[in-house]
Enzyme design. Structure first.
Site, short mmCIF file in Angstrom:
data_model
loop_
_atom_site.label_atom_id
_atom_site.label_comp_id
_atom_site.label_asym_id
_atom_site.label_seq_id
_atom_site.Cartn_x
_atom_site.Cartn_y
_atom_site.Cartn_z
N LYS A 1 0.84 -1.22 0.00
CA LYS A 1 0.00 0.00 0.00
C LYS A 1 0.87 1.26 0.00
O LYS A 1 0.62 2.18 -0.78
CB LYS A 1 -0.91 0.03 1.25
CG LYS A 1 -1.84 -1.17 1.38
CD LYS A 1 -2.77 -1.04 2.57
CE LYS A 1 -2.09 -1.10 3.92
NZ LYS A 1 -1.50 -2.41 4.25
N ARG B 1 -9.82 0.92 7.92
CA ARG B 1 -9.41 -0.43 8.33
C ARG B 1 -10.52 -1.13 9.12
O ARG B 1 -10.33 -2.27 9.52
CB ARG B 1 -8.18 -0.34 9.22
CG ARG B 1 -6.87 -0.69 8.50
CD ARG B 1 -5.74 -0.47 9.50
NE ARG B 1 -4.54 -1.19 9.20
CZ ARG B 1 -3.46 -0.65 8.63
NH1 ARG B 1 -3.46 0.59 8.24
NH2 ARG B 1 -2.38 -1.38 8.46
N ARG C 1 11.56 -7.11 5.83
CA ARG C 1 11.40 -5.72 5.40
C ARG C 1 12.25 -4.74 6.22
O ARG C 1 12.28 -4.80 7.44
CB ARG C 1 9.92 -5.36 5.54
CG ARG C 1 9.58 -3.92 5.37
CD ARG C 1 8.12 -3.73 5.08
NE ARG C 1 7.31 -3.57 6.28
CZ ARG C 1 6.08 -3.11 6.27
NH1 ARG C 1 5.49 -2.81 5.12
NH2 ARG C 1 5.40 -2.98 7.38
N ARG D 1 10.66 -2.19 11.41
CA ARG D 1 9.53 -1.73 12.23
C ARG D 1 9.29 -2.71 13.38
O ARG D 1 9.33 -3.92 13.18
CB ARG D 1 8.27 -1.66 11.35
CG ARG D 1 8.04 -0.26 10.82
CD ARG D 1 6.95 -0.18 9.81
NE ARG D 1 5.68 -0.75 10.20
CZ ARG D 1 4.56 -0.62 9.50
NH1 ARG D 1 4.57 0.08 8.37
NH2 ARG D 1 3.44 -1.17 9.89
N ARG E 1 -1.22 -9.19 13.57
CA ARG E 1 -1.73 -8.19 12.60
C ARG E 1 -2.58 -8.89 11.54
O ARG E 1 -3.59 -8.34 11.09
CB ARG E 1 -0.57 -7.44 11.94
CG ARG E 1 -0.02 -6.34 12.83
CD ARG E 1 1.36 -5.94 12.42
NE ARG E 1 1.40 -5.17 11.19
CZ ARG E 1 2.51 -5.00 10.47
NH1 ARG E 1 3.64 -5.55 10.85
NH2 ARG E 1 2.48 -4.27 9.38
P1 AMP Z 1 0.58 0.68 8.39
O1 AMP Z 1 1.74 1.61 8.32
O2 AMP Z 1 -0.56 1.07 7.49
O3 AMP Z 1 0.97 -0.77 8.27
O4 AMP Z 1 -0.01 0.83 9.88
C1 AMP Z 1 0.76 0.48 11.01
C2 AMP Z 1 -0.13 0.32 12.21
O5 AMP Z 1 -0.77 1.56 12.52
C3 AMP Z 1 -1.28 -0.67 12.06
O6 AMP Z 1 -0.87 -2.02 12.28
C4 AMP Z 1 -2.23 -0.17 13.12
O7 AMP Z 1 -1.78 -0.52 14.42
C5 AMP Z 1 -2.08 1.36 13.01
N1 AMP Z 1 -3.03 1.90 12.02
C6 AMP Z 1 -2.75 2.41 10.79
N2 AMP Z 1 -3.86 2.79 10.15
C7 AMP Z 1 -4.88 2.53 11.00
C8 AMP Z 1 -6.29 2.67 10.90
N3 AMP Z 1 -6.87 3.16 9.80
N4 AMP Z 1 -7.04 2.28 11.97
C9 AMP Z 1 -6.48 1.78 13.08
N5 AMP Z 1 -5.16 1.60 13.25
C10 AMP Z 1 -4.36 1.96 12.20
#
Ligand code: AMP
Length: 203
Positions: free
Chosen positions: A8, A81, A120, A147, A158
């Site tokens: 993404k 999400r 990653r 990360r 996750r």
């Molecule tokens: P990402 O960078 O999109 O993989 O997001 C990393 C983490 O941030 C996710 O695993 C969630 O813990 C949190 N997060 C990101 N976007 C959302 C969202 N829309 N709703 C809730 N938690 C989020």
């Protein structure tokens, strides 16, 4: 949309250039809050590092501020999400006189997700993933890091959270006429080409 590691962030970064969009990654916004050292950031870090979602109300109010202060076209990365977030987005768009043009789901088998996330490394400066396993710094000069939520136990959780809370969002959009699925198990260039083709037809 897409499961963790689907690409993404990589695809959004490219699409924003081609279509002149403002890229809103909720994950990046949350990581910036963590980096600020605030107490809210500390609470967020606890949730993210365990592989849990941040509460809907927090995400929605965060988004509201970012969306209502720009007229530019937007690309949401990692949002919505949950179905509650998708409903809040519809309501927000209507209120602001905006519309959703496409919901792009990047599809990737779980076996591939684990492989990708466990190796990653991302850039601290530009968030891009390292292109090779031997690279020591990013092309932009930034430091590469792993990360905390890419640890094996977090990845597993996750994916469970994704199945339980995010996959229902697919059903929410499936019959909207805006939903498209893209095969994420291809090179980044191929995925990008597929998404671009879809979006160009809408433009
Ligand atoms: P990402 O960078 O999109 O993989 O997001 C990393 C983490 O941030 C996710 O695993 C969630 O813990 C949190 N997060 C990101 N976007 C959302 C969202 N829309 N709703 C809730 N938690 C989020």
């Amino acid at each position: 949309m897409g499961c963790p590691g689907a690409g993404k962030g990589t695809q959004s970064a490219r699409l924003k250039e081609v279509f002149n969009l403002k890229h809103i990654s909720t994950g990046d916004v949350l990581r910036a809050e963590i980096a600020s050292g605030s107490s809210l950031g500390q609470q967020i870090a606890g949730l993210i590092n365990q592989g849990n979602l941040v509460p809907d109300e927090l995400i929605i109010s965060m988004l509201e501020k970012l969306v209502s202060t720009t007229q530019q076209g937007l690309i949401f990365d990692g949002f919505p999400r949950t179905v509650t977030q998708a409903q809040a987005l519809d309501e927000m768009m209507m209120r602001l006189g905006r519309q959703i043009n496409a919901v792009v789901m990047i599809d990737l088998p779980e076996s591939e997700v684990v492989k990708r996330l466990s190796t990653r490394r991302l850039c601290k400066e530009c968030s891009k993933p390292a292109a090779t396993a031997t690279q020591t710094v990013c092309e932009c000069g930034g430091e590469l890091y792993v990360r905390a939520d890419d640890a094996p136990e977090s990845i597993k959780h996750r994916l469970e959270v994704y199945r339980a809370q995010t996959l229902p969002v697919k059903d929410y959009y499936k019959n909207s006429g805006k939903y498209v699925e893209i095969n994420g198990n291809q090179t980044p260039d191929e995925v990008f080409g597929d998404i671009k083709n879809v979006l160009e037809k809408i433009k």
